[in-house]
Write a protein that holds these residues in place. Structure first.
Motif, mmCIF file in Angstrom:
data_model
loop_
_atom_site.group_PDB
_atom_site.id
_atom_site.type_symbol
_atom_site.label_atom_id
_atom_site.label_comp_id
_atom_site.label_asym_id
_atom_site.label_seq_id
_atom_site.Cartn_x
_atom_site.Cartn_y
_atom_site.Cartn_z
ATOM 1 N N UNK A 239 6.872 6.777 3.732
ATOM 2 C CA UNK A 239 7.979 5.868 4.036
ATOM 3 C C UNK A 239 8.892 5.818 2.828
ATOM 4 N N UNK B 88 5.038 -9.217 -3.430
ATOM 5 C CA UNK B 88 5.441 -8.198 -2.461
ATOM 6 C C UNK B 88 4.605 -6.949 -2.666
ATOM 7 N N UNK C 37 17.492 -10.092 1.599
ATOM 8 C CA UNK C 37 17.951 -9.356 2.783
ATOM 9 C C UNK C 37 18.204 -10.203 4.008
ATOM 10 N N UNK D 196 0.587 -2.594 -1.198
ATOM 11 C CA UNK D 196 1.883 -2.999 -0.659
ATOM 12 C C UNK D 196 1.700 -3.432 0.784
ATOM 13 N N UNK D 197 2.207 -4.612 1.083
ATOM 14 C CA UNK D 197 2.024 -5.157 2.425
ATOM 15 C C UNK D 197 3.186 -4.850 3.343
ATOM 16 N N UNK D 198 2.845 -4.498 4.568
ATOM 17 C CA UNK D 198 3.847 -4.381 5.621
ATOM 18 C C UNK D 198 3.559 -5.453 6.665
ATOM 19 N N UNK E 216 13.908 -2.137 5.502
ATOM 20 C CA UNK E 216 13.216 -3.424 5.340
ATOM 21 C C UNK E 216 12.274 -3.460 4.163
ATOM 22 N N UNK E 217 12.087 -2.326 3.488
ATOM 23 C CA UNK E 217 11.225 -2.315 2.305
ATOM 24 C C UNK E 217 11.884 -1.460 1.233
#
Lengths: 152, 436
Positions: B190, B212, B303, B127-129, B93-94
């Motif tokens: 990650x 992002x 995605x 970086x955002x999750x 997802x990233x």
């Protein structure tokens, strides 16, 4: 305890309405303009049956929408883009609540979407890096006839 | 063993590792019997387990669930100053490799050069999750996973010290938790292997707006100014590349192959991460159904495909090995009642659901899943929890929002999931696509 906290939040919301310069959610029209400046966004406003949508589009394509009542009060904010926008700006006085309600608790962990579910504010978020979306709204401040399903 | 040899070989000739097509390290591993077929090195072992040991210590001890891990090796560029880092989360997802600073040996950390910007200052990154953000430096290292390598690859060192120890307010204002330690992050790092070839794409090449990733100019006074960084999946790099896109071979996508755990859960699962699709004898597309997904040029983000579920057409759905559960809204499914399980689904008995996944190419395929009682699963000491589902809205929603079904790691159990990268031809179809 819970009662007290709710009352405090309502009080905070009222204050934000009275002095809206630095908050969108719960603020007046000039707070939309403040957000536009803060996000360096392009503003386009379009009226709907029960409200007006102020769309703030940033240079790289992120969009935040602010939903205003006929009296100008912003009762909802939604966003969509490669990341979450500046929620400290867009949620204003509610940002602290948003953060507190999403602080990690003990026990099992899960990467789960940030969310708030209270009588006076609801926040739902989702997506994955590169494709984030979310909505925050004030159920007690929605205009008559408005359906939360109209948020996009 | 081959991996060690390969790492040593990197000192002499980096491109020799995974660089020569099938069995790319054969020149280095020539001490093994030369009889065909050559050993394929385009794989890495993956596990679903309790996570780094440090998580299960102290007053806030916990074990991970439904988190897929792999080991990666980092070396100071052109040297044998290397470290293998276990329990790096595998995330479709990233995009980009991010390692928590505290797990890096001091000698390796100091030998990994800081990436610098045109002002000569180090580059920082936010970086955002989905549940928060990470902030740290961008450094370069020779990267290795299985038999694949990337020389001088940028990665984020999360929670790096010095000028990076202060998170800019424009980073934290996205909300959620600052996940700059192993317990907060839930992994040692990650590795994002989603469909895009860099972690931010054109968004970070345009000044202004929420991105992002956010790259920062970091002079001694602190990281404040947001800077544009070009999206390149090959040297010279600026943004963090998708490590798979940056490999010299097997660089068009991945396959995640995991067994199905028993319905009650299991302590751990062992599977395989394959690099490349249709590039070797072990990664053919076969009979998998290809579902093309949105590109990074999409207004809604990359995605995404359509899931048809319970009469709804959910056109912002996605597959995400980094999500620990299925996230979808169905107010007809019994929610868990326990205070520690708010938002999870607790069907009284296993519940069969039948979402259909539909690609932008019009292809569709059934994706049957069985939802199990989350409270029962999460009350075990198991880490592989099949059929774990949650409502992203936490409680019964008033809204139809979002139009999304997040097929998290439970969907990967018992399946072979293909992820093809944007703009890369894989098995006869140009990505981005997912297939299974």
């Amino acid at each position: 305890m819970r009662q007290l906290r709710t009352q405090a939040l309502v009080g905070a919301a009222w204050l934000v309405f009275a002095a809206p310069a630095h908050a969108a959610l719960g603020g007046a029209y000039d707070s939309v303009l403040a957000d536009r400046a803060h996000l360096s966004a392009k503003l386009s406003s379009s009226p709907a049956a029960t409200h007006t949508v102020h769309a703030l589009t940033t240079a790289n394509g992120g969009v935040a929408r602010e939903y205003a009542r006929p009296d100008g009060g912003v009762f909802a904010v939604s966003w969509r883009g490669p990341a979450r926008p500046d929620l400290r700006q867009l949620l204003g006085g509610y940002f602290d609540t948003f953060q507190a309600d999403n602080a990690p608790r003990g026990g099992r962990r899960a990467r789960r979407p940030l969310a708030v579910n209270r009588a006076d504010i609801v926040v739902h978020t989702g997506g994955h890096p590169g494709a984030f979306w979310g909505v925050a709204y004030l159920p007690k401040m929605t205009p008559a006839g408005f359906s939360a399903r109209d948020l996009q | 063993m081959i991996r060690t040899l390969c790492a040593l070989g990197a000192l002499i000739l980096l491109s020799a590792c995974g660089g020569g097509g099938g069995g790319g390290s054969s020149s280095v591993a020539s001490s093994t019997p030369p009889s065909p077929p050559p050993t394929l090195t385009n794989t890495a072992a993956v596990t679903v387990d309790a996570g780094p040991a440090v998580l299960d210590t102290g007053p806030d001890a916990y074990i991970q669930d439904n988190t897929l891990f792999v080991s990666v090796t980092l070396c100071a560029p052109g040297t044998t100053n290397c470290q293998t880092i276990d329990h790096v989360q595998v995330d479709t997802g990233s995009v980009g490799l991010r390692i928590i600073q505290s797990v890096l040996s001091p000698s390796l950390l100091t030998a990994m050069p800081l990436q610098t910007d045109p002002s000569g200052n180090p580059v920082g990154e936010c970086f955002g999750f989905i549940d928060g953000y990470v902030f740290g430096s961008v450094r370069q290292a020779d990267f290795q996973i299985g038999g694949e390598t990337v020389a001088g690859m940028p990665l984020q060192v999360v929670g790096d010290t010095g000028v990076f120890s202060t998170v800019p307010s424009s980073c934290s204002s996205g909300g959620g938790m600052n996940m700059n330690t192993v317990p907060e992050f839930g992994a040692n790092g990650i590795i994002g292997i989603g469909t895009t070839t860099t972690d931010c794409g054109t968004f970070c090449q345009t000044a202004g707006g929420f991105s992002a990733a956010i790259y920062y100019d970091c002079p001694p006074s602190g990281c404040a100014s947001i800077i544009a960084r070009t999206a390149a999946a090959a040297a010279p790099f600026q943004q963090l590349p998708n490590p798979v896109a940056a490999m010299s071979v097997d660089n068009n996508g991945t396959i995640i192959s995991l067994p199905a755990p028993p319905a009650a859960g299991e302590a751990s699962l062992a599977g395989t991460l394959y690099f490349g699709i249709g590039t070797q004898t072990n990664n053919a597309l076969g009979a998998a159904t290809v579902l093309t997904v949105t590109t990074s040029a999409s207004a809604n983000g990359p995605g995404l495909f359509t899931a048809i579920y319970s009469g709804q057409t959910l056109n912002e759905s996605f597959l995400d090995s980094g999500s620990t559960t299925y996230f979808f809204v169905d107010n007809t499914i019994t929610a868990c009642s326990g205070a520690d399980f708010v938002g999870y689904y607790c069907p009284a008995s296993p519940l069969s659901l039948n979402p259909t996944l539909q690609g932008l190419n019009g292809a569709s395929v059934a994706g049957p899943i069985t939802l199990n009682n989350a409270q029962t699963l999460l009350s075990t000491n198991f880490s592989a929890l099949p059929g774990l589902g949650a409502n992203p809205n936490v409680v019964t929603g008033l809204m139809a929002y979002p139009n999304s079904f997040d097929f998290g790691l439970p969907f990967f159990f018992g399946r072979k999931i293909y992820t093809a990268l944007e703009g890369r031809s894989a098995g006869g179809t140009v990505g981005p696509y997912i297939a299974f």
